[in-house]
Design an enzyme around this catalytic site. Sequence first.
Site, PDB file in Angstrom:
ATOM      1  N   GLY A   9      43.962  23.220  44.926  1.00  0.00           N
ATOM      2  CA  GLY A   9      45.245  22.515  44.837  1.00  0.00           C
ATOM      3  C   GLY A   9      46.363  23.323  45.481  1.00  0.00           C
ATOM      4  N   ALA A  10      47.307  22.596  46.063  1.00  0.00           N
ATOM      5  CA  ALA A  10      48.493  23.269  46.620  1.00  0.00           C
ATOM      6  C   ALA A  10      49.716  22.591  46.016  1.00  0.00           C
ATOM      7  CB  ALA A  10      48.500  23.165  48.144  1.00  0.00           C
ATOM      8  N   ASN A 108      46.235  24.977  30.645  1.00  0.00           N
ATOM      9  CA  ASN A 108      46.639  25.211  29.269  1.00  0.00           C
ATOM     10  C   ASN A 108      45.469  24.877  28.351  1.00  0.00           C
ATOM     11  OD1 ASN A 108      49.377  26.040  29.451  1.00  0.00           O
ATOM     12  ND2 ASN A 108      49.963  23.952  30.000  1.00  0.00           N
ATOM     13  N   LYS A 191      49.271  31.670  24.213  1.00  0.00           N
ATOM     14  CA  LYS A 191      49.949  30.700  25.096  1.00  0.00           C
ATOM     15  C   LYS A 191      49.690  29.267  24.623  1.00  0.00           C
ATOM     16  CE  LYS A 191      51.338  28.450  28.936  1.00  0.00           C
ATOM     17  NZ  LYS A 191      50.888  28.067  30.240  1.00  0.00           N
ATOM     18  N   GLU A 274      48.540  15.672  29.364  1.00  0.00           N
ATOM     19  CA  GLU A 274      47.373  16.394  28.821  1.00  0.00           C
ATOM     20  C   GLU A 274      47.338  16.413  27.287  1.00  0.00           C
ATOM     21  OE1 GLU A 274      48.184  20.154  31.069  1.00  0.00           O
ATOM     22  OE2 GLU A 274      46.190  19.780  31.890  1.00  0.00           O
TER      23      GLU A 274
HETATM   24  C1  LIG Z   1      54.912  28.144  30.384  1.00  0.00           C
HETATM   25  C2  LIG Z   1      55.226  26.687  30.395  1.00  0.00           C
HETATM   26  C3  LIG Z   1      55.801  26.281  29.087  1.00  0.00           C
HETATM   27  C4  LIG Z   1      56.256  26.556  31.496  1.00  0.00           C
HETATM   28  O1  LIG Z   1      56.896  25.380  31.555  1.00  0.00           O
HETATM   29  C5  LIG Z   1      53.993  25.885  30.689  1.00  0.00           C
HETATM   30  O2  LIG Z   1      52.931  26.417  30.852  1.00  0.00           O
HETATM   31  C6  LIG Z   1      53.987  24.409  30.784  1.00  0.00           C
HETATM   32  O3  LIG Z   1      55.031  23.805  30.688  1.00  0.00           O
HETATM   33  O4  LIG Z   1      52.886  23.851  30.970  1.00  0.00           O
END
Ligand SMILES: CC(C)(CO)C(=O)C(=O)O
Length: 316
Positions: A9-10, A108, A191, A274
């Site tokens: 991806g770009a 994420n 995270k 997501e």
């Molecule tokens: C770190 C952060 C919160 C940056 O916007 C993020 O990973 C996201 O929004 O998916």
Amino acid sequence: MNTKILVLGAGAIGGYFGGRLVEAGQDVTFLVRLNRKKQIEGNGGIVVINSVNGNYTFKPTLITKEEGDGNVEYDVVLLSSKSYHLQASIEDLKPFIGKNTLVIPLLNGIQHISILEQAFGRERVLGGLCVVETTLNDKGEIHQPSELNQLIFGQLDGGTTEKLNQLAQAFGSTKAKFTLSESITQDMWNKYLMITTMSSITTLMRTPLGTIRDSVGGLEFIESVFKETESIMRANGAPLSDGIVDRYMTLVKTISSQFKTSMQRDMEKGLEIEGDHIQGYILQLAKQHNISAPLLRCAYQNLCVYNEMLKARSNQ
Ligand SMILES: CC(C)(CO)C(=O)C(=O)O
């Protein structure tokens, strides 16, 4: 040693970190979908990064899965697809994964790790995450409005290797912050806690973070969502850092008032989100551990309603 890097991806994330690596003189190829290739070619073959960390315009080396002969072996792949494109991304990548290729996923959440291990072999999958506010505008330019621009990677079992140290060196001289971590699994859960909370509140309230935290009871509300999510993750044995909610609450208090999450930006653009991968999975864990999660339920229901609206719109 020349490190051959393939970026899947770009777009907002791949284009940003890949662009920073090109800027630092690294050997980077972007594996893109035909639509993105056409868009970039329509812009003279150029990708523009507008960033508070330094503007940069570059001519990426692009390939599509249709063009790849699979003969080039890459040392490392940066995988920045959305979770709902993961299966398609895996299929696109298969011809480019050699015996010694390492894959750094930047999605994420956590569920994708076992899926990638099954697809590519456990020994090829690293942990990874990025903390970056970045988005594509309608011309396909990358807009990166805040100082947050970090990519963290490392072995899922901890520790490091000679190869990873070399990778860290190759990544080391860019304007983005690439960090080799010896506790990436913990970093990923941390995270995940942050993004579950931040994306829940920003998609519920549909306003940048500043308005939420400044509203009456706003900080207490945000902390309650963090704590609810934390309790589910800990019940599931997640190796979250001690004092992690306090750390994130400090971030919430100090980050730009204009801060938005990627899920919120996707919603604003009417794109797929997501929610199942992020909130949905945590709610499955809550059910397994018999934990009531009213705040996350509410956030997730809001995302489900949004999905229903998207479906209705696409059927019109
Ligand atoms: C770190 C952060 C919160 C940056 O916007 C993020 O990973 C996201 O929004 O998916």
